[in-house]
Design a protein around this motif. Structure first.
Motif, PDB file in Angstrom:
ATOM      1  N   HIS A  60      47.020 131.558  17.449  1.00  0.00           N
ATOM      2  CA  HIS A  60      45.885 131.609  18.087  1.00  0.00           C
ATOM      3  C   HIS A  60      44.747 131.955  17.058  1.00  0.00           C
ATOM      4  O   HIS A  60      45.041 132.094  15.833  1.00  0.00           O
ATOM      5  CB  HIS A  60      45.836 132.706  19.014  1.00  0.00           C
ATOM      6  CG  HIS A  60      46.358 134.127  18.299  1.00  0.00           C
ATOM      7  ND1 HIS A  60      47.068 134.427  17.768  1.00  0.00           N
ATOM      8  CD2 HIS A  60      45.383 135.200  18.551  1.00  0.00           C
ATOM      9  CE1 HIS A  60      46.970 135.822  17.194  1.00  0.00           C
ATOM     10  NE2 HIS A  60      45.915 136.421  17.953  1.00  0.00           N
ATOM     11  N   SER A 118      46.705 122.737  24.443  1.00  0.00           N
ATOM     12  CA  SER A 118      46.009 123.415  25.158  1.00  0.00           C
ATOM     13  C   SER A 118      46.697 123.811  26.461  1.00  0.00           C
ATOM     14  O   SER A 118      46.242 124.283  27.600  1.00  0.00           O
ATOM     15  CB  SER A 118      44.775 122.749  25.770  1.00  0.00           C
ATOM     16  OG  SER A 118      45.214 121.324  26.137  1.00  0.00           O
ATOM     17  N   THR A 120      49.317 125.416  29.278  1.00  0.00           N
ATOM     18  CA  THR A 120      49.814 126.930  29.761  1.00  0.00           C
ATOM     19  C   THR A 120      51.293 127.076  29.915  1.00  0.00           C
ATOM     20  O   THR A 120      51.796 127.907  30.326  1.00  0.00           O
ATOM     21  CB  THR A 120      48.991 127.356  30.882  1.00  0.00           C
ATOM     22  OG1 THR A 120      48.838 126.067  32.018  1.00  0.00           O
ATOM     23  CG2 THR A 120      47.442 127.227  30.363  1.00  0.00           C
ATOM     24  N   GLU A 121      51.972 125.654  29.904  1.00  0.00           N
ATOM     25  CA  GLU A 121      53.367 125.645  29.888  1.00  0.00           C
ATOM     26  C   GLU A 121      53.830 125.404  28.805  1.00  0.00           C
ATOM     27  O   GLU A 121      53.384 124.591  27.788  1.00  0.00           O
ATOM     28  CB  GLU A 121      53.860 124.577  31.089  1.00  0.00           C
ATOM     29  CG  GLU A 121      53.303 124.930  32.404  1.00  0.00           C
ATOM     30  CD  GLU A 121      53.684 126.107  33.232  1.00  0.00           C
ATOM     31  OE1 GLU A 121      54.963 126.543  32.994  1.00  0.00           O
ATOM     32  OE2 GLU A 121      53.103 126.666  33.895  1.00  0.00           O
ATOM     33  N   SER A 122      55.304 125.679  28.621  1.00  0.00           N
ATOM     34  CA  SER A 122      56.076 125.368  27.242  1.00  0.00           C
ATOM     35  C   SER A 122      56.183 124.070  27.193  1.00  0.00           C
ATOM     36  O   SER A 122      56.343 122.994  27.965  1.00  0.00           O
ATOM     37  CB  SER A 122      57.306 125.976  27.415  1.00  0.00           C
ATOM     38  OG  SER A 122      58.214 125.641  26.219  1.00  0.00           O
ATOM     39  N   THR A 135      56.624 125.421  22.418  1.00  0.00           N
ATOM     40  CA  THR A 135      55.528 126.419  22.192  1.00  0.00           C
ATOM     41  C   THR A 135      56.108 127.462  23.418  1.00  0.00           C
ATOM     42  O   THR A 135      56.818 127.256  24.309  1.00  0.00           O
ATOM     43  CB  THR A 135      54.144 125.880  23.039  1.00  0.00           C
ATOM     44  OG1 THR A 135      54.408 125.357  24.287  1.00  0.00           O
ATOM     45  CG2 THR A 135      53.463 125.040  22.061  1.00  0.00           C
ATOM     46  N   PRO A 137      54.053 130.057  25.754  1.00  0.00           N
ATOM     47  CA  PRO A 137      52.842 130.497  26.360  1.00  0.00           C
ATOM     48  C   PRO A 137      52.751 132.083  26.110  1.00  0.00           C
ATOM     49  O   PRO A 137      53.830 132.551  26.735  1.00  0.00           O
ATOM     50  CB  PRO A 137      52.745 129.955  27.459  1.00  0.00           C
ATOM     51  CG  PRO A 137      53.698 128.708  27.579  1.00  0.00           C
ATOM     52  CD  PRO A 137      54.741 129.121  26.605  1.00  0.00           C
ATOM     53  N   LYS A 139      50.657 135.980  26.640  1.00  0.00           N
ATOM     54  CA  LYS A 139      49.473 136.517  27.135  1.00  0.00           C
ATOM     55  C   LYS A 139      48.592 137.689  26.107  1.00  0.00           C
ATOM     56  O   LYS A 139      49.066 138.446  25.932  1.00  0.00           O
ATOM     57  CB  LYS A 139      50.006 137.242  28.253  1.00  0.00           C
ATOM     58  CG  LYS A 139      50.408 136.539  29.693  1.00  0.00           C
ATOM     59  CD  LYS A 139      50.636 137.443  30.728  1.00  0.00           C
ATOM     60  CE  LYS A 139      51.063 136.334  32.039  1.00  0.00           C
ATOM     61  NZ  LYS A 139      51.354 137.400  33.191  1.00  0.00           N
ATOM     62  N   TYR A 143      43.816 132.155  24.290  1.00  0.00           N
ATOM     63  CA  TYR A 143      44.591 131.322  24.254  1.00  0.00           C
ATOM     64  C   TYR A 143      45.715 131.362  23.159  1.00  0.00           C
ATOM     65  O   TYR A 143      45.434 131.322  22.125  1.00  0.00           O
ATOM     66  CB  TYR A 143      44.078 130.007  24.226  1.00  0.00           C
ATOM     67  CG  TYR A 143      45.235 128.793  24.547  1.00  0.00           C
ATOM     68  CD1 TYR A 143      45.940 128.493  25.702  1.00  0.00           C
ATOM     69  CD2 TYR A 143      45.464 127.984  23.396  1.00  0.00           C
ATOM     70  CE1 TYR A 143      47.056 127.498  25.854  1.00  0.00           C
ATOM     71  CE2 TYR A 143      46.600 127.244  23.370  1.00  0.00           C
ATOM     72  CZ  TYR A 143      47.383 126.893  24.578  1.00  0.00           C
ATOM     73  OH  TYR A 143      48.219 125.795  24.705  1.00  0.00           O
ATOM     74  N   THR A 144      47.028 131.715  23.508  1.00  0.00           N
ATOM     75  CA  THR A 144      47.808 132.091  22.163  1.00  0.00           C
ATOM     76  C   THR A 144      49.236 131.482  22.621  1.00  0.00           C
ATOM     77  O   THR A 144      49.563 131.478  23.956  1.00  0.00           O
ATOM     78  CB  THR A 144      48.023 133.461  22.121  1.00  0.00           C
ATOM     79  OG1 THR A 144      46.544 134.030  21.922  1.00  0.00           O
ATOM     80  CG2 THR A 144      48.992 133.866  21.055  1.00  0.00           C
ATOM     81  N   ASN A 145      49.914 130.923  21.789  1.00  0.00           N
ATOM     82  CA  ASN A 145      51.317 130.402  21.836  1.00  0.00           C
ATOM     83  C   ASN A 145      52.234 131.105  20.589  1.00  0.00           C
ATOM     84  O   ASN A 145      51.789 131.208  19.600  1.00  0.00           O
ATOM     85  CB  ASN A 145      51.270 129.036  21.750  1.00  0.00           C
ATOM     86  CG  ASN A 145      50.712 128.176  22.748  1.00  0.00           C
ATOM     87  OD1 ASN A 145      51.383 128.268  23.860  1.00  0.00           O
ATOM     88  ND2 ASN A 145      49.819 127.201  22.558  1.00  0.00           N
ATOM     89  N   THR A 211      51.047 139.413  21.703  1.00  0.00           N
ATOM     90  CA  THR A 211      51.187 139.254  23.238  1.00  0.00           C
ATOM     91  C   THR A 211      51.373 140.654  23.785  1.00  0.00           C
ATOM     92  O   THR A 211      51.869 141.518  23.154  1.00  0.00           O
ATOM     93  CB  THR A 211      52.399 138.198  23.534  1.00  0.00           C
ATOM     94  OG1 THR A 211      52.549 138.041  25.118  1.00  0.00           O
ATOM     95  CG2 THR A 211      53.832 138.905  23.129  1.00  0.00           C
TER      96      THR A 211
END
Length: 302
Positions: A60, A118, A120-122, A135, A137, A139, A143-145, A211
């Motif tokens: 991120h 970008s 939001t799902e793996s 990835t 995803p 929290k 935006y972070t992976n 996260t």
């Protein structure tokens, strides 16, 4: 698999600690994960060849996870790098890096590729014949992976005694390692299971920083061999963890337990704590197989 921690502390660099960065060696590939300030100095201290890094994964766009990136890219140029470099990171990283290169008139002499994220799902973001990267995803405040690195199942191993007993020519060895049965000149079929041993079990490594506590990542990291999970705070500062969207040591351990991972490595410690052993003590009330990351520390897994 070898993991070298270049930095594992939160927020600002200090003379005795460095922000997040680590190198993962897997199947003869070397991946740089995050690139906090001072990463290239830590690479030198740990005798890691710059030229061996072709893929960099940025979780991120908080500074303690990527402020060292433009410096490393520029150093690659000064070292006359010719090999392509791939940057995998959040949408916006290309603009940030290219703007710095533009106004410093420091364009690279090698190909620089950005793979902006970008979803939001793996999703799968890297794959070759030996390794796959997905990835995770997370929290956080932006935006972070995280990243899941998985070995692919390798070739079967020749049982050379059985192969030689049947006088099988070497030109068939690769087919045997690929799992094929062999038909002898007299028509006898030798099952592959008699000629080979199972390949080594593939290993997986999950990187999760930064996260807050989030059980939705559990199906992605389920049964991972090694989980690196951030533990910025202890439970005594759980309110700060919640407010800043970070995790405590106990929360990291609970994720490891629920995901049935084999080993948990703690890191991303707040510099407010003088003794990182406190993180291990707290986490081990829930999960036993715990290691503490620290700058310059390496872990080897097989």
């Amino acid at each position: 698999m070898k993991l070298t921690i270049l930095g594992c502390y939160a927020a600002t660099p200090r003379t005795i600690t460095n922000p997040t960065s680590q190198v993962l060696e897997i199947k003869n590939r070397m991946f740089l994960i995050d690139c906090g300030e001072g990463t290239q100095v830590q690479l030198r201290k740990n005798k890691i060849k710059f030229s061996s890094i072709n893929h960099i994964f940025i979780s991120h766009l908080h500074g303690d996870h990527f402020y060292g990136l433009v410096g490393l890219i520029s150093t690659f140029m000064l070292l006359n790098r010719q090999t392509d470099l791939h940057i995998h990171g959040p949408k916006g990283i290309k603009e940030i890096i290219l703007l710095q290169l533009k106004y410093s008139n420091s364009y690279t002499s090698y190909n620089l590729y950005f793979h902006e994220l970008s979803a939001t799902e793996s999703e799968i973001i890297f794959e070759d014949e030996k390794v796959i990267v997905k990835t995770i995803p997370l929290k956080h405040r932006i935006y972070t992976n995280g990243f899941l690195f998985q070995e692919k199942i390798g070739e079967r191993k020749l049982n050379i005694d059985e192969v030689q007993k049947h006088n099988i020519e070497t030109c068939y060895y690769q087919n045997i390692k690929n799992g094929k049965d062999i038909t002898l000149d007299n028509g006898t079929i030798i099952p592959n299971a008699e000629l080979t041993f199972d390949p080594p079990r593939p290993i997986s490594y999950a990187f999760c920083s930064d996260t807050m506590y989030d059980e939705t990542i559990i199906p992605i990291i389920q049964n991972a061999d090694i989980l690196y999970h951030e533990t910025t705070f202890l439970e005594t500062e759980a309110d700060k963890a919640q407010k800043t969207m970070h995790s405590t040591a106990k929360e990291a351990a609970k994720i490891a337990q629920l995901a049935s991972v084999k080993n948990l490595i703690l890191g991303h410690y707040s510099t407010r704590y003088d003794n990182i052993e406190l993180f291990k003590e707290e986490a081990q009330t829930i999960f036993k197989n715990i290691e503490l990351a620290d700058d310059g520390k390496s872990f080897e897994f097989d």
